[in-house]
Write a protein that holds these residues in place. Structure first.
Motif, PDB file in Angstrom:
ATOM      1  N   PRO A  86      46.619  -8.179   8.755  1.00  0.00           N
ATOM      2  CA  PRO A  86      46.464  -9.506   9.368  1.00  0.00           C
ATOM      3  C   PRO A  86      45.055 -10.077   9.255  1.00  0.00           C
ATOM      4  N   ALA A  87      44.062  -9.190   9.043  1.00  0.00           N
ATOM      5  CA  ALA A  87      42.678  -9.650   8.961  1.00  0.00           C
ATOM      6  C   ALA A  87      41.832  -8.550   8.348  1.00  0.00           C
ATOM      7  N   ALA A  88      40.619  -8.892   7.990  1.00  0.00           N
ATOM      8  CA  ALA A  88      39.692  -7.867   7.522  1.00  0.00           C
ATOM      9  C   ALA A  88      39.339  -6.942   8.685  1.00  0.00           C
ATOM     10  N   GLY A  89      39.003  -5.700   8.347  1.00  0.00           N
ATOM     11  CA  GLY A  89      38.622  -4.772   9.398  1.00  0.00           C
ATOM     12  C   GLY A  89      39.019  -3.344   9.083  1.00  0.00           C
ATOM     13  N   GLU A  90      38.882  -2.491  10.078  1.00  0.00           N
ATOM     14  CA  GLU A  90      39.211  -1.076   9.959  1.00  0.00           C
ATOM     15  C   GLU A  90      40.636  -0.843  10.468  1.00  0.00           C
ATOM     16  N   TYR A  91      41.420  -0.099   9.701  1.00  0.00           N
ATOM     17  CA  TYR A  91      42.800   0.209  10.085  1.00  0.00           C
ATOM     18  C   TYR A  91      43.059   1.708   9.924  1.00  0.00           C
ATOM     19  N   VAL A  92      44.025   2.196  10.686  1.00  0.00           N
ATOM     20  CA  VAL A  92      44.530   3.558  10.508  1.00  0.00           C
ATOM     21  C   VAL A  92      46.034   3.460  10.342  1.00  0.00           C
ATOM     22  N   LEU A  93      46.513   3.688   9.132  1.00  0.00           N
ATOM     23  CA  LEU A  93      47.952   3.711   8.880  1.00  0.00           C
ATOM     24  C   LEU A  93      48.539   5.005   9.408  1.00  0.00           C
ATOM     25  N   GLN A  94      49.758   4.958   9.892  1.00  0.00           N
ATOM     26  CA  GLN A  94      50.426   6.165  10.371  1.00  0.00           C
ATOM     27  C   GLN A  94      51.901   6.128   9.989  1.00  0.00           C
ATOM     28  N   ALA A  95      52.462   7.324   9.771  1.00  0.00           N
ATOM     29  CA  ALA A  95      53.864   7.432   9.355  1.00  0.00           C
ATOM     30  C   ALA A  95      54.556   8.523  10.148  1.00  0.00           C
ATOM     31  N   ARG A  96      55.850   8.325  10.338  1.00  0.00           N
ATOM     32  CA  ARG A  96      56.676   9.357  10.969  1.00  0.00           C
ATOM     33  C   ARG A  96      58.046   9.341  10.316  1.00  0.00           C
ATOM     34  N   ALA A  97      58.670  10.520  10.230  1.00  0.00           N
ATOM     35  CA  ALA A  97      59.977  10.663   9.587  1.00  0.00           C
ATOM     36  C   ALA A  97      61.010  11.158  10.579  1.00  0.00           C
ATOM     37  N   THR A  98      62.278  10.866  10.265  1.00  0.00           N
ATOM     38  CA  THR A  98      63.421  11.352  11.039  1.00  0.00           C
ATOM     39  C   THR A  98      64.375  12.020  10.066  1.00  0.00           C
ATOM     40  N   ASP A  99      64.961  13.170  10.475  1.00  0.00           N
ATOM     41  CA  ASP A  99      65.874  13.853   9.557  1.00  0.00           C
ATOM     42  C   ASP A  99      67.315  13.774  10.032  1.00  0.00           C
ATOM     43  N   SER A 100      68.215  14.341   9.225  1.00  0.00           N
ATOM     44  CA  SER A 100      69.655  14.223   9.468  1.00  0.00           C
ATOM     45  C   SER A 100      70.123  15.021  10.672  1.00  0.00           C
TER      46      SER A 100
END
Length: 408
Positions: A365-379
């Motif tokens: 959304p704008a310039a700056g510092e970000y931390v991407l994060q991910a999570r998974a779900t299984d069957s």
């Protein structure tokens, strides 16, 4: 992989460095890994001699060197940004160092509680019907460096994992040919690697007979279509899709069918985890520990890389996700700054033991510092937690994968 075991191995590795080095170099170097770029470097800098050794082996110099003796290499996340991990960029886990290969014909023995003991050459194994499967190999200690409080041992972070196509003989076919006796309940694996000192325990593990007879459990001879490299257990190793790398014995020489679980140090003391979560820093009751077997659900962002500098505008977040039993059904991505989860697109079909790539369009959304994060779900309905339950050996970290980046 147990912290206390890593300390033990590192001390023994230094004590037996001269003999380990001679045997290791004589069997590994010479292009067994294939061609790899030899520029740059990540993690702890290798010594000049180690750099020369890696260059002669074709090891990609972008690999993160965790220890040199025995050799332990972690993959940078960019190496995992594909369905199959290139062999030169595939992580390397060594306990005692590779055995001498080629001094005498390689044989695999099947013995113990069987009607017809077998002694098979590589030619015998190659003549049998082969199965090819893609499967994730992950060190049980992958992510140890992310636990808090910290524990000693190999400080794996995110890259002690890889995905390859493994080809070989189903272990069930060998057990059927040998004739497993009714009282058998476990299958022990003995590799060809030799401990560096008489006081060091041999690396011996076992799995239940039912898992040994599963159709996807292999004695693998090939990796990504080529003969299995020495650094990755060649000429023959065990492949147990969905289970931690502690069960994937390298340089397999003996398969022993038995009534009991292996009584070895690496089975009864190492590679064990609490049945239920315990508070951080608390020593578990040994009676409440069970062997590390099935992996847990996990995701890894492969692009952007940690610390990436991105231009403003649309970006693509990519990664891979896997689990132990079952398969990944969903991956979500957010930022710490805006923790609204968005579902990513899964690119590969579901398969037991294999990983699935994912991607998501993201416009900062704008310039700056970000931390991407991910999570998974299984069957099975398991969801990757924000923080992995603590255990004193640093096994099976699967907290949210987080990658910092800068948008300017």
């Amino acid at each position: 992989m147990a912290a206390e075991l890593d300390d033990h191995r590192d001390r023994d590795g230094r004590a037996g460095a001269a003999s380990d080095r001679r045997g290791f170099l004589g069997t590994v170097w010479g292009g067994m890994l294939g061609a790899g770029g030899l520029a740059g470097g990540l993690g702890r800098a290798a010594s000049p001699s180690a750099r020369a050794d890696e260059a002669s082996a074709g090891v990609d110099r972008r690999m993160i060197v965790r220890t040199e003796r025995p050799l332990n290499l972690e993959s940078p996340s960019a190496a995992l940004d594909s369905f199959l991990t290139p062999v030169p960029e595939f992580f390397v886990r060594s306990h005692h160092g590779a055995p001498a290969i080629g001094l005498r014909p390689w044989e695999v023995v099947v013995e113990g509680l069987v009607e017809r003991p077998l002694k098979l050459s590589l030619a015998d194994l190659e003549a049998m019907a082969s199965t090819t499967i893609p499967a994730v190999l992950q060190c049980a200690g992958n992510g140890r460096g992310l636990f808090r409080p910290r524990m000693p041992g190999l400080v794996w972070e995110r890259g002690a994992v890889g995905h390859a196509e493994w080809a070989g003989v189903p272990l069930a076919a060998l057990l059927e040919r040998a004739g497993v006796r009714p009282e058998a309940a476990h299958v022990h694996f003995v590799g060809g690697d030799v401990p560096p000192t008489p006081k060091s325990p041999a690396f011996i593990r076992s799995i239940p007979v039912a898992r040994a007879k599963a159709e996807d459990t292999l004695v693998a001879l090939k990796m990504n279509g080529e003969p299995l490299p020495v650094l990755h257990g060649g000429p023959a190793r065990v492949v147990v899709p969905g289970w931690g790398g502690d069960c994937w014995t390298k340089w397999i020489r003996r398969i022993v069918v038995a009534a009991e679980e292996a009584s070895s140090f690496y089975m009864k003391t190492g590679y064990r985890i609490p049945r239920k979560p315990i508070p951080p820093g608390v020593a578990p009751d040994p009676a409440d520990l069970v062997p590390v077997e099935w992996m847990n659900v996990k995701s890894l962002i492969t692009w952007p890389g940690a610390g990436a500098a991105l231009a403003r505008g649309p970006q693509e977040v990519r990664g891979v996700a896997w689990t132990g039993e079952g398969h990944v059904v969903k991956v979500e991505v957010a930022t710490v700054q805006d923790p609204t989860w968005r579902e990513a697109e899964l690119l590969d079909g579901p398969r037991q033991g294999s990983w699935r790539r994912f991607k998501l369009a993201w416009t900062p959304p704008a310039a700056g510092e970000y931390v991407l994060q991910a999570r998974a779900t299984d069957s099975k309905g398991e969801v990757q937690p924000e923080v992995s339950p603590w255990n004193k050996s640093g096994y099976l970290w699967n907290g949210y994968d987080r990658v910092p980046c800068t948008v300017s």
